[in-house]
Motif scaffolding. Structure first.
Motif, mmCIF file in Angstrom:
data_model
loop_
_atom_site.group_PDB
_atom_site.id
_atom_site.type_symbol
_atom_site.label_atom_id
_atom_site.label_comp_id
_atom_site.label_asym_id
_atom_site.label_seq_id
_atom_site.Cartn_x
_atom_site.Cartn_y
_atom_site.Cartn_z
ATOM 1 N N THR A 16 47.357 67.764 57.688
ATOM 2 C CA THR A 16 45.933 68.062 57.862
ATOM 3 C C THR A 16 45.136 66.782 57.620
ATOM 4 O O THR A 16 45.589 65.881 56.912
ATOM 5 C CB THR A 16 45.466 69.122 56.858
ATOM 6 O OG1 THR A 16 45.636 68.601 55.549
ATOM 7 C CG2 THR A 16 46.276 70.402 57.001
ATOM 8 N N SER A 17 43.957 66.745 58.207
ATOM 9 C CA SER A 17 43.148 65.535 58.041
ATOM 10 C C SER A 17 42.718 65.383 56.582
ATOM 11 O O SER A 17 42.534 64.262 56.104
ATOM 12 C CB SER A 17 41.950 65.562 58.973
ATOM 13 O OG SER A 17 41.111 66.640 58.660
ATOM 14 N N ALA A 18 42.575 66.494 55.877
ATOM 15 C CA ALA A 18 42.180 66.397 54.463
ATOM 16 C C ALA A 18 43.258 65.690 53.642
ATOM 17 O O ALA A 18 42.947 64.881 52.770
ATOM 18 C CB ALA A 18 41.907 67.781 53.890
ATOM 19 N N SER A 19 44.554 65.973 53.952
ATOM 20 C CA SER A 19 45.593 65.322 53.159
ATOM 21 C C SER A 19 45.710 63.841 53.521
ATOM 22 O O SER A 19 46.033 63.016 52.677
ATOM 23 C CB SER A 19 46.931 66.051 53.294
ATOM 24 O OG SER A 19 47.374 66.006 54.620
ATOM 25 N N ALA A 72 43.104 62.070 54.271
ATOM 26 C CA ALA A 72 41.961 61.496 53.540
ATOM 27 C C ALA A 72 42.335 61.252 52.083
ATOM 28 O O ALA A 72 42.030 60.195 51.519
ATOM 29 C CB ALA A 72 40.766 62.447 53.629
ATOM 30 N N LYS A 73 43.013 62.218 51.487
ATOM 31 C CA LYS A 73 43.364 62.083 50.072
ATOM 32 C C LYS A 73 44.299 60.883 49.865
ATOM 33 O O LYS A 73 44.085 60.067 48.970
ATOM 34 C CB LYS A 73 44.027 63.362 49.574
ATOM 35 C CG LYS A 73 44.294 63.323 48.083
ATOM 36 C CD LYS A 73 44.958 64.578 47.567
ATOM 37 C CE LYS A 73 45.123 64.490 46.052
ATOM 38 N NZ LYS A 73 45.823 65.638 45.499
ATOM 39 N N ARG A 107 44.692 58.230 51.764
ATOM 40 C CA ARG A 107 44.002 56.952 51.991
ATOM 41 C C ARG A 107 43.149 56.596 50.781
ATOM 42 O O ARG A 107 43.105 55.443 50.344
ATOM 43 C CB ARG A 107 43.139 57.048 53.239
ATOM 44 C CG ARG A 107 43.950 57.104 54.521
ATOM 45 C CD ARG A 107 43.054 57.290 55.724
ATOM 46 N NE ARG A 107 42.076 56.217 55.819
ATOM 47 C CZ ARG A 107 40.823 56.385 56.246
ATOM 48 N NH1 ARG A 107 40.405 57.583 56.618
ATOM 49 N NH2 ARG A 107 40.004 55.376 56.322
ATOM 50 N N LEU A 108 42.447 57.601 50.238
ATOM 51 C CA LEU A 108 41.590 57.327 49.080
ATOM 52 C C LEU A 108 42.408 56.885 47.873
ATOM 53 O O LEU A 108 42.027 55.952 47.162
ATOM 54 C CB LEU A 108 40.802 58.587 48.712
ATOM 55 C CG LEU A 108 39.489 58.773 49.447
ATOM 56 C CD1 LEU A 108 38.941 60.169 49.213
ATOM 57 C CD2 LEU A 108 38.471 57.736 48.994
ATOM 58 N N GLN A 109 43.538 57.554 47.657
ATOM 59 C CA GLN A 109 44.344 57.193 46.488
ATOM 60 C C GLN A 109 44.820 55.753 46.576
ATOM 61 O O GLN A 109 44.822 55.024 45.589
ATOM 62 C CB GLN A 109 45.520 58.165 46.340
ATOM 63 C CG GLN A 109 45.079 59.460 45.677
ATOM 64 C CD GLN A 109 46.138 60.538 45.680
ATOM 65 O OE1 GLN A 109 46.917 60.622 46.617
ATOM 66 N NE2 GLN A 109 46.159 61.375 44.667
ATOM 67 N N ILE A 142 43.442 53.179 48.409
ATOM 68 C CA ILE A 142 42.379 52.168 48.334
ATOM 69 C C ILE A 142 41.776 52.106 46.928
ATOM 70 O O ILE A 142 41.470 51.030 46.418
ATOM 71 C CB ILE A 142 41.295 52.394 49.425
ATOM 72 C CG1 ILE A 142 40.288 51.243 49.456
ATOM 73 C CG2 ILE A 142 40.537 53.692 49.253
ATOM 74 C CD1 ILE A 142 40.829 49.951 49.927
ATOM 75 N N LEU A 143 41.664 53.262 46.268
ATOM 76 C CA LEU A 143 41.052 53.242 44.936
ATOM 77 C C LEU A 143 41.986 52.628 43.892
ATOM 78 O O LEU A 143 41.518 51.929 42.989
ATOM 79 C CB LEU A 143 40.608 54.644 44.522
ATOM 80 C CG LEU A 143 39.433 55.185 45.341
ATOM 81 C CD1 LEU A 143 39.015 56.550 44.855
ATOM 82 C CD2 LEU A 143 38.241 54.235 45.299
ATOM 83 N N GLU A 164 41.307 49.045 44.345
ATOM 84 C CA GLU A 164 39.986 48.590 43.907
ATOM 85 C C GLU A 164 39.827 48.666 42.392
ATOM 86 O O GLU A 164 39.113 47.867 41.800
ATOM 87 C CB GLU A 164 38.891 49.422 44.585
ATOM 88 C CG GLU A 164 38.738 49.060 46.044
ATOM 89 C CD GLU A 164 37.694 49.895 46.764
ATOM 90 O OE1 GLU A 164 37.363 49.530 47.892
ATOM 91 O OE2 GLU A 164 37.231 50.908 46.212
ATOM 92 N N ARG A 165 40.469 49.650 41.773
ATOM 93 C CA ARG A 165 40.320 49.789 40.318
ATOM 94 C C ARG A 165 40.966 48.628 39.571
ATOM 95 O O ARG A 165 40.433 48.168 38.580
ATOM 96 C CB ARG A 165 40.944 51.096 39.850
ATOM 97 C CG ARG A 165 40.051 52.296 40.048
ATOM 98 C CD ARG A 165 40.798 53.574 39.781
ATOM 99 N NE ARG A 165 40.003 54.727 40.165
ATOM 100 C CZ ARG A 165 40.545 55.904 40.499
ATOM 101 N NH1 ARG A 165 41.863 56.055 40.511
ATOM 102 N NH2 ARG A 165 39.772 56.908 40.830
#
Lengths: 271, 87
Positions: free
Chosen positions: B13-16, B18-19, B21-23, B25-26, B29-30
């Motif tokens: 799913t596109s939501a997974s 998104a999750k 990709r965010l994990q 990149i963050l 960045e952190r």
């Protein structure tokens, strides 16, 4: 003791001002003397959302620069006895705010016996946003279930942890709360939208509430009425719960599960 | 994704997406913050110069400290050039 709450997000358009208006109104409805300050100098909008745009005479910058007293600039809310709005300046630029100036206003509000000071942060991470966050005891991080908003919220959390007064002075850290807005349970169910669990996993801060995507919010802002006043609407109920949770009450999450409409509802064309 | 959905050829799913990709990149960045180099590098370099020059003669410019990041790997590189004694 006065508690200072910043409503922030990094990204624009996620619902900071909507939240500031409803959250401060909710605190005032609970009997707390509350002031809500618009930090978005040059692009003020809190006055419109609160429906007091025609009563703005003096603003935050006038007070900081000594051109008006705090009492002259504070606008009494039209619905709630103990809610006051301090509008931002529409004409000055964002550098008109100084840390000393903001501190003086906040201290004066404390002396006036306010229980809560809600700081409506502008988007971005420039002066206005940094100053809105600087004095905070608590932070409500407004986030949409969408990648850019989540990333920007993470950035803001980093700033709260390193650049707030509490961080700089080595005091107890700012209490951070996640508030999800524009949440659509159906799209989450269909795998088209990040779920609240996904976002909690990523940002790892305490969830204070979920405001569902709702037509009420636009209807409320059209009228200049904080959404929390719209009786019976999901968004209003969600904000009421959020205020209760902020005050330490246990409230189960609502409006986060998708239930398939039944046959009759579908035949009748319900949503 | 379950084994069954793999067999049925269902897409993520596109939501997974998104999750995930965010994990990624963050996490990046952190650790790095917004700047590419951590702020302790210049001081590390100065202190290295001070220690090394106690024992050998080095030019401050001959000590180079560098940090490289590749995915989950971080390499701190310290390069010291020792001058040969001039005749």
């Amino acid at each position: 003791m006065t508690r200072i709450v910043v409503v922030t997000s990094g990204k624009g358009g996620v619902g900071k001002t909507t939240t500031s208006a409803s959250f401060s109104a909710g605190l005032a409805m609970r009997g707390f003397k509350t002031a809500v300050i618009d930090f978005d100098v040059g692009l003020r909008n809190l006055d419109l959302i609160m429906g007091c745009e025609r009563r703005v005479v003096y603003d935050f910058v006038n007070v900081i620069q000594g051109e008006a007293s705090l009492n002259q600039a504070l606008i009494k809310d039209k619905n709630l006895e103990n809610l006051f709005i301090l509008p931002a300046s529409q004409t000055r630029d964002k550098d008109a705010l100084s840390q000393e100036g903001v501190e003086k206003v906040i201290n004066d509000l404390k002396d006036m016996g306010f229980d809560y000071i809600v700081c409506d942060s502008p988007a971005g991470i420039e002066t206005g946003a940094l100053l809105a966050a600087y004095f905070a005891d608590d932070a409500i991080v407004v986030t949409n279930p969408e990648v850019s908003s989540v990333r920007d919220s993470d950035r803001i959390l980093g700033i709260l942890a390193s650049k707030s007064k509490r961080a700089v002075e080595g005091l107890e850290p700012v209490q951070e709360f996640l508030l999800l807005t524009r949440y659509n349970p159906k799209r989450v169910n269909d795998g088209e939208m990040l779920s609240l669990k996904d976002i909690e996993d990523i940002l790892r801060i305490k969830l204070i509430g979920v405001v569902p995507e709702s037509e009420t919010v636009l209807q409320a802002s059209n009228q200049g009425l904080p959404a929390i006043h719209i009786k019976g609407a999901d968004a209003a109920e969600a904000y009421t719960d959020i205020v209760a949770r902020y005050l330490g009450e246990e409230k189960p999450l609502r409006f986060v599960e998708y239930t398939k409409p039944g046959l009759i509802k579908r035949l009748l064309g319900g949503k | 994704m379950s084994f069954l959905s793999f067999l049925l050829g269902q897409k993520k799913t596109s939501a997974s997406v998104a999750k995930e990709r965010l994990q990624i990149i963050l996490a990046h960045e952190r650790t790095g913050g917004s700047a590419d180099t951590p702020d302790y590098l210049p001081q590390l370099q100065q202190e290295l110069v001070a220690v090394i020059s106690k024992y050998v003669k080095v030019d401050p410019n001959d000590i180079k400290v560098n940090l490289e990041r590749q995915d989950s790997l971080e390499v701190l590189e310290v390069k010291i050039e020792i001058q040969q004694d001039q005749p």
